[in-house]
Design an enzyme around this catalytic site. Structure first.
Site, PDB file in Angstrom:
ATOM      1  N   ASP A 141     -37.794  32.856  20.394  1.00 32.02           N
ATOM      2  CA  ASP A 141     -39.263  32.891  20.424  1.00 32.02           C
ATOM      3  C   ASP A 141     -39.675  33.619  21.695  1.00 32.02           C
ATOM      4  O   ASP A 141     -38.861  33.827  22.601  1.00 32.02           O
ATOM      5  CB  ASP A 141     -39.802  31.450  20.457  1.00 32.02           C
ATOM      6  N   SER A 142     -40.948  33.985  21.771  1.00 36.96           N
ATOM      7  CA  SER A 142     -41.447  34.616  22.983  1.00 36.96           C
ATOM      8  C   SER A 142     -41.422  33.654  24.172  1.00 36.96           C
ATOM      9  O   SER A 142     -41.533  34.092  25.306  1.00 36.96           O
ATOM     10  CB  SER A 142     -42.881  35.095  22.743  1.00 36.96           C
ATOM     11  N   CYS A 152     -40.988  32.649  15.901  1.00 32.77           N
ATOM     12  CA  CYS A 152     -42.199  33.163  16.532  1.00 32.77           C
ATOM     13  C   CYS A 152     -42.952  33.893  15.422  1.00 32.77           C
ATOM     14  O   CYS A 152     -42.386  34.782  14.773  1.00 32.77           O
ATOM     15  CB  CYS A 152     -41.818  34.120  17.654  1.00 32.77           C
ATOM     16  N   GLU A 192     -50.164  25.518  26.481  1.00 36.10           N
ATOM     17  CA  GLU A 192     -49.202  25.626  27.582  1.00 36.10           C
ATOM     18  C   GLU A 192     -49.665  24.857  28.817  1.00 36.10           C
ATOM     19  O   GLU A 192     -48.846  24.469  29.649  1.00 36.10           O
ATOM     20  CB  GLU A 192     -48.938  27.099  27.904  1.00 36.10           C
ATOM     21  N   CYS A 208     -48.664  30.138  14.190  1.00 34.92           N
ATOM     22  CA  CYS A 208     -48.171  30.379  15.549  1.00 34.92           C
ATOM     23  C   CYS A 208     -47.316  29.171  15.890  1.00 34.92           C
ATOM     24  O   CYS A 208     -47.711  28.033  15.589  1.00 34.92           O
ATOM     25  CB  CYS A 208     -49.343  30.495  16.520  1.00 34.92           C
ATOM     26  N   HIS A 258     -46.742  27.637  18.491  1.00 38.64           N
ATOM     27  CA  HIS A 258     -47.334  26.643  19.388  1.00 38.64           C
ATOM     28  C   HIS A 258     -48.219  25.635  18.631  1.00 38.64           C
ATOM     29  O   HIS A 258     -48.398  24.516  19.082  1.00 38.64           O
ATOM     30  CB  HIS A 258     -48.255  27.318  20.409  1.00 38.64           C
TER      31      HIS A 258
HETATM   32  N1  DGL Z   1     -44.738  32.306  19.800  1.00 34.32           N
HETATM   33  C1  DGL Z   1     -45.904  33.097  19.507  1.00 34.32           C
HETATM   34  C2  DGL Z   1     -46.229  33.010  18.019  1.00 34.32           C
HETATM   35  O1  DGL Z   1     -45.713  32.164  17.299  1.00 34.32           O
HETATM   36  C3  DGL Z   1     -47.115  32.681  20.327  1.00 34.32           C
HETATM   37  C4  DGL Z   1     -47.021  33.005  21.793  1.00 34.32           C
HETATM   38  C5  DGL Z   1     -47.081  34.483  22.125  1.00 34.32           C
HETATM   39  O2  DGL Z   1     -48.172  35.089  22.047  1.00 34.32           O
HETATM   40  O3  DGL Z   1     -46.052  35.020  22.469  1.00 34.32           O
HETATM   41  O4  DGL Z   1     -46.986  33.801  17.535  1.00 34.32           O
END
Ligand code: DGL
Length: 270
Positions: free
Chosen positions: A10-11, A73, A152, A184, A186
């Site tokens: 993931d990011s 992600c 976050e 997303c 998150h």
């Molecule tokens: N993990 C990213 C997503 O699921 C969200 C966070 C980001 O913008 O990197 O889209």
């Protein structure tokens, strides 16, 4: 090969919602997680950049022996999945198709809403996937860029987050969408806050849980499921020391994050 780890990336830290779902669904699998905290967020970046970051990470994890790659992600799934499937020798699962199938199964009105980052919503990936399965589906997509920073900061149950959610979700008051895809990784952490706002009339589709089930199916289809009776391990790596959010997410998701390591992702071609 079936004893090899499942790679998940993931990011940043948000993909741990997928890890938590994978641990519940597939407790025998070893999981190798990489959160690209040095380069998060991906949500406002271009396709080229997201493809490059995703390919660098996926190649590194496959080089470490991963049997499949899970793109935990939505932004990377929306923009980089075709490139990863083209360039890697192992199967790749993302979060979009599993979420889309769950949304189509859930909707009664035929109107599905999707929330995600700017890049995810701008890519049109959810609309395309929804329409390719059901041509008459109606889709309302909303980019919600303030939600990731609020999550976050650990503001999961907070009036500020409630106010931001109410602003973003306002269009849903005016239409007959009955299913909301949390597009997303998150956002499952805000499921309770969203349900408070929406009441019982809106079904929330959590892409993490649906992705974990799709990974189980993929492992079975390819004969790669870990041998029965074993207990899988979890290795967490991050490209920059993660901040307090790792603790918040670990606590909310019941994951042991204490042994997280710092990793460097080699650029392509090295
Ligand atoms: N993990 C990213 C997503 O699921 C969200 C966070 C980001 O913008 O990197 O889209």
């Amino acid at each position: 090969m079936s004893s090899a780890p499942v790679a998940v990336f993931d990011s940043g830290v948000g993909g741990l919602t997928v890890v938590s779902a994978l641990r519940r669904e597939l407790p025998g699998e070893d999981i190798l997680y990489l959160g690209d905290t040095a380069r998060v967020p991906y949500g406002g970046k271009t396709r080229q950049t997201i493809e490059r970051y995703s390919e660098e990470i996926a190649r590194m994890l496959v080089g470490e022996g991963a049997k499949i790659v899970v793109v935990a992600c939505n932004t990377a799934s929306a923009l980089a999945l075709p490139r990863l499937r083209e360039t890697l020798d192992v199967a790749v699962e993302g979060v979009i198709t599993p979420g889309v199938l769950a949304a189509l199964a859930a909707t009664r009105s035929g109107h599905v809403a999707v929330i995600g980052t700017k890049a995810t919503v701008g890519s049109g990936a959810y609309e395309r996937a929804l329409r390719s399965s059901r041509a008459d589906i109606r889709v309302t997509s909303m980019a919600c860029p303030l939600l990731v920073p609020l999550i976050e900061e650990g503001l999961l149950d907070d009036p500020i987050t409630d106010a931001v959610l109410a602003r973003y979700l306002e269009p849903l008051r005016e239409c007959d969408a009955d299913t909301l895809v949390l597009g997303c990784t998150h956002y499952p952490l805000l499921a309770a806050a969203i349900a408070r706002w929406a009441g019982s009339g809106l079904t929330l589709v959590d892409s993490a849980a649906n992705c974990a089930r799709a990974v189980g199916d993929l492992l079975d289809r390819s004969g790669l499921r870990a041998p029965a009776g074993r207990l899988g391990s979890l290795h967490l790596g991050f490209t920059d020391p993660p901040d307090r959010f790792l603790e918040v997410a670990g606590h909310a998701l019941g994951l042991d994050t204490a042994s997280a390591e710092l990793r460097r992702v080699p650029p392509l071609g090295q």
